[in-house]
Design an enzyme around this catalytic site. Sequence first.
Site, PDB file in Angstrom:
ATOM      1  N   ARG A 195     -29.662   3.506  -3.658  1.00  0.00           N
ATOM      2  CA  ARG A 195     -28.457   2.693  -3.794  1.00  0.00           C
ATOM      3  C   ARG A 195     -28.652   1.340  -3.112  1.00  0.00           C
ATOM      4  O   ARG A 195     -29.506   1.177  -2.246  1.00  0.00           O
ATOM      5  CB  ARG A 195     -27.248   3.396  -3.154  1.00  0.00           C
ATOM      6  N   GLY A 205      -4.813   5.269   2.596  1.00  0.00           N
ATOM      7  CA  GLY A 205      -4.899   4.279   3.672  1.00  0.00           C
ATOM      8  C   GLY A 205      -4.127   4.707   4.905  1.00  0.00           C
ATOM      9  O   GLY A 205      -3.520   5.779   4.947  1.00  0.00           O
ATOM     10  N   TYR A 245     -13.363   7.488 -13.326  1.00  0.00           N
ATOM     11  CA  TYR A 245     -13.187   6.427 -12.332  1.00  0.00           C
ATOM     12  C   TYR A 245     -13.762   5.106 -12.874  1.00  0.00           C
ATOM     13  O   TYR A 245     -13.070   4.093 -12.941  1.00  0.00           O
ATOM     14  CB  TYR A 245     -13.867   6.822 -11.009  1.00  0.00           C
ATOM     15  N   ALA A 272      -6.544   1.483  -5.377  1.00  0.00           N
ATOM     16  CA  ALA A 272      -7.052   2.348  -6.449  1.00  0.00           C
ATOM     17  C   ALA A 272      -7.387   3.715  -5.884  1.00  0.00           C
ATOM     18  O   ALA A 272      -7.566   3.878  -4.679  1.00  0.00           O
ATOM     19  CB  ALA A 272      -8.324   1.753  -7.063  1.00  0.00           C
ATOM     20  N   ASP A 290       0.853  -1.193   0.000  1.00  0.00           N
ATOM     21  CA  ASP A 290       0.000   0.000   0.000  1.00  0.00           C
ATOM     22  C   ASP A 290       0.884   1.237   0.000  1.00  0.00           C
ATOM     23  O   ASP A 290       1.871   1.300   0.730  1.00  0.00           O
ATOM     24  CB  ASP A 290      -0.927  -0.020   1.232  1.00  0.00           C
ATOM     25  N   PHE A 313     -21.352  -2.813  -5.360  1.00  0.00           N
ATOM     26  CA  PHE A 313     -22.266  -1.690  -5.270  1.00  0.00           C
ATOM     27  C   PHE A 313     -21.844  -0.902  -4.011  1.00  0.00           C
ATOM     28  O   PHE A 313     -20.657  -0.771  -3.781  1.00  0.00           O
ATOM     29  CB  PHE A 313     -23.715  -2.183  -5.346  1.00  0.00           C
ATOM     30  N   ASN A 314     -22.743  -0.348  -3.223  1.00  0.00           N
ATOM     31  CA  ASN A 314     -22.277   0.552  -2.146  1.00  0.00           C
ATOM     32  C   ASN A 314     -21.911  -0.234  -0.891  1.00  0.00           C
ATOM     33  O   ASN A 314     -22.772  -0.854  -0.271  1.00  0.00           O
ATOM     34  CB  ASN A 314     -23.350   1.585  -1.836  1.00  0.00           C
ATOM     35  N   ASP A 331     -24.108  11.588 -10.502  1.00  0.00           N
ATOM     36  CA  ASP A 331     -24.820  10.565  -9.725  1.00  0.00           C
ATOM     37  C   ASP A 331     -25.993   9.977 -10.503  1.00  0.00           C
ATOM     38  O   ASP A 331     -26.924  10.722 -10.860  1.00  0.00           O
ATOM     39  CB  ASP A 331     -25.380  11.177  -8.431  1.00  0.00           C
TER      40      ASP A 331
END
Length: 318
Positions: free
Chosen positions: A215, A36, A137, A71, A31, A165-166, A282
Amino acid sequence: MKLLVTGGAGYIGSVVGSQLVAAGHEVVVVDSLLTGHEEAVPDSARFVHAGIDEAADVVDSSFDAVLHFAARSLVGQSVAEPELYWWNNVVGTLRLLDAMRAADVRRLVFSSTAATYGRPEVSPITEDTPAVPINPYGQSKLAVDHALAGEAVAHGLAAVSLRYFNVGGALGRHGERHDPETHLIPNVLMVPAGRRAAVDVFGTDYPTPDGTAVRDYLHVEDLGRAHLLALDWTGTGAASGEHRVYNLGSGTGYSVREVVEAVRRVTGHPVPTTDRERRAGDPPVLVASADRIAADLGWRPEHGLEQIVEDAWTFMQR
Ligand SMILES: NC(=O)c1ccc[n+]([C@@H]2O[C@H](COP(=O)([O-])OP(=O)(O)OC[C@H]3O[C@@H](n4cnc5c(N)ncnc54)[C@H](O)[C@@H]3O)[C@@H](O)[C@H]2O)c1
Ligand SMILES: O=c1ccn([C@@H]2O[C@H](COP(=O)(O)OP(=O)(O)O[C@H]3O[C@H](CO)[C@@H](O)[C@H](O)[C@H]3O)[C@@H](O)[C@H]2O)c(=O)[nH]1
């Protein structure tokens, strides 16, 4: 197995890294600490402070597989500075793949995203829904998905792209700690935590039941279990030369206002909201069909929104 976990000092990488350690694997975290925290690296994992573009210095034939979380992942930043996303997410990953090929490490699990689908017309979204990302992205993640498909065919890689997903919730001492924080659940929780007076609601005129965006929220612990199953699949004989794509979501959508309501219930605090304009880029609704991974690998989420909020709240209070 001996596993390389890129991005293992970040939110999701540290959670899944700790699950891999708990499952008995030897984990090496690479990393750059871009977003992070060194103290988030799972206990007993070895930490290498390096970028994925330096993977050639770390990857050798003693590794069995790579789980690739590292990422950049801020949509707004990707629109303002797209080059950061192509260099980090795409070129960085190509360097990682070069290093894996050179060391003959042929198993990979990759963090893809629902952002690869863009603004789909259908709900729920399946893996056959056309992937037309609407920001750099999502484009950078889709580019990697394509790179993996080619690498699998040409060089016998066994790879899985998991399209999250979220993601929310926490696992013990591992949770979400971004600065700036853009994600809804931690931002709402900052109100009962006393760190902000009200939470912004971005967009109240969407074509959804209460006008706010919908979401599909998935507990990070459930997400982690999917990685262990995907990793197992890459070790099966048939997987060599194959790249699979799986959606990871719960199949249930919640609006921004429903998430705020869940935070009120869980914390017992009032949560004032401020209505704002839509946030650029969004989509109105993103809900997953995760039927494919259920059928192929037997994965099913076990936690709902209430548990996600509860665990995120416990983590924030630490
Ligand atoms: N959080 C979500 O809801 C979500 C949804 C879909 C996909 N994803 C993907 O999951 C992955 C993890 O996301 P997260 O929320 O844990 O993000 P995060 O920012 O908390 O973690 C990413 C980690 O990668 C590290 N990193 C970034 N670039 C690096 C590089 N070039 N070399 C080495 N390390 C690098 C960062 O320092 C950080 O520790 C990302 O690939 C993200 O795109 C996240
Ligand atoms: O303070 C806030 C933060 C967010 N939102 C809204 O809440 C929803 C969810 O936002 P957020 O938590 O930021 O997640 P997404 O923008 O949906 O993106 C996440 O989920 C995507 C998959 O669905 C992934 O691709 C991304 O990497 C990941 O950040 C959106 O409508 C936002 O506009 C607010 O109203 N107020």
